[in-house]
Design a protein around this motif. Structure first.
Motif, short mmCIF file in Angstrom:
data_model
loop_
_atom_site.label_atom_id
_atom_site.label_comp_id
_atom_site.label_asym_id
_atom_site.label_seq_id
_atom_site.Cartn_x
_atom_site.Cartn_y
_atom_site.Cartn_z
N LEU A 1 -2.94 9.12 4.33
CA LEU A 1 -2.43 8.28 5.41
C LEU A 1 -3.21 8.52 6.70
N CYS A 2 -3.58 9.77 6.97
CA CYS A 2 -4.38 10.07 8.17
C CYS A 2 -5.77 9.44 8.06
N GLN A 3 -6.39 9.51 6.90
CA GLN A 3 -7.70 8.91 6.69
C GLN A 3 -7.64 7.40 6.85
N MET A 4 -6.59 6.79 6.34
CA MET A 4 -6.42 5.35 6.50
C MET A 4 -6.34 4.99 7.98
N ASN B 1 -9.59 5.07 9.70
CA ASN B 1 -10.45 3.96 9.28
C ASN B 1 -9.91 2.61 9.74
N GLY B 2 -8.92 2.63 10.64
CA GLY B 2 -8.45 1.40 11.23
C GLY B 2 -7.34 0.68 10.48
N ILE B 3 -6.76 1.32 9.50
CA ILE B 3 -5.65 0.71 8.77
C ILE B 3 -4.36 1.20 9.42
N TYR B 4 -3.66 0.30 10.07
CA TYR B 4 -2.49 0.67 10.86
C TYR B 4 -1.21 0.65 10.03
N MET B 5 -0.43 1.72 10.16
CA MET B 5 0.94 1.78 9.64
C MET B 5 1.76 2.37 10.77
N SER B 6 2.93 1.81 11.00
CA SER B 6 3.77 2.33 12.07
C SER B 6 4.19 3.77 11.75
N LYS B 7 4.53 4.49 12.80
CA LYS B 7 4.99 5.88 12.63
C LYS B 7 6.20 5.93 11.71
N ASN B 8 7.10 4.96 11.84
CA ASN B 8 8.30 4.92 10.99
C ASN B 8 7.94 4.76 9.52
N ILE B 9 6.97 3.92 9.23
CA ILE B 9 6.55 3.71 7.83
C ILE B 9 5.90 4.97 7.28
N VAL B 10 5.05 5.61 8.08
CA VAL B 10 4.40 6.85 7.65
C VAL B 10 5.45 7.91 7.35
N GLU B 11 6.42 8.07 8.24
CA GLU B 11 7.49 9.06 8.03
C GLU B 11 8.31 8.73 6.79
N LEU B 12 8.61 7.46 6.58
CA LEU B 12 9.37 7.05 5.41
C LEU B 12 8.59 7.37 4.13
N CYS B 13 7.30 7.08 4.13
CA CYS B 13 6.45 7.40 2.97
C CYS B 13 6.48 8.89 2.66
N LEU B 14 6.30 9.68 3.71
CA LEU B 14 6.28 11.14 3.52
C LEU B 14 7.62 11.66 3.02
N LYS B 15 8.71 11.10 3.54
CA LYS B 15 10.05 11.50 3.07
C LYS B 15 10.24 11.14 1.61
N THR C 1 0.82 -1.21 0.00
CA THR C 1 0.00 0.00 0.00
C THR C 1 0.86 1.26 0.00
N SER C 2 1.85 1.30 0.85
CA SER C 2 2.69 2.50 0.92
C SER C 2 3.43 2.75 -0.39
N GLY C 3 3.90 1.68 -1.03
CA GLY C 3 4.59 1.84 -2.31
C GLY C 3 3.67 2.36 -3.40
N VAL C 4 2.44 1.88 -3.40
CA VAL C 4 1.46 2.35 -4.40
C VAL C 4 1.16 3.83 -4.16
#
Length: 58
Positions: free
Chosen positions: A32-35, A38-52, A12-15
């Motif tokens: 990412l916030c909406q996900m 809605n109960g779709i969990y991504m670790s803080k590290n993954i979210v930060e990596l996606c944003l970077k 999902t993050s790659g897409v």
């Protein structure tokens, strides 16, 4: 005889990152916030990596 299919698996993050880089979405952070809401969990590290990787965080 069995066939073996070799390909790339994208999560999902790659897409989402690719959609941002190719101009299909303007920002990942609201998605990412909406996900998360809605109960779709991504670790803080993954979210930060996606944003970077999408150029939204430095």
């Amino acid at each position: 005889m069995r066939k073996v299919v070799v390909g790339t698996v994208t999560g999902t993050s790659g897409v989402l990152i690719r959609a941002k880089l190719e101009g299909y979405v303007d920002e990942l952070k609201p998605i990412l916030c909406q996900m998360s809401q809605n109960g779709i969990y991504m670790s803080k590290n993954i979210v930060e990596l996606c944003l970077k990787q999408a150029g939204e965080m430095y």
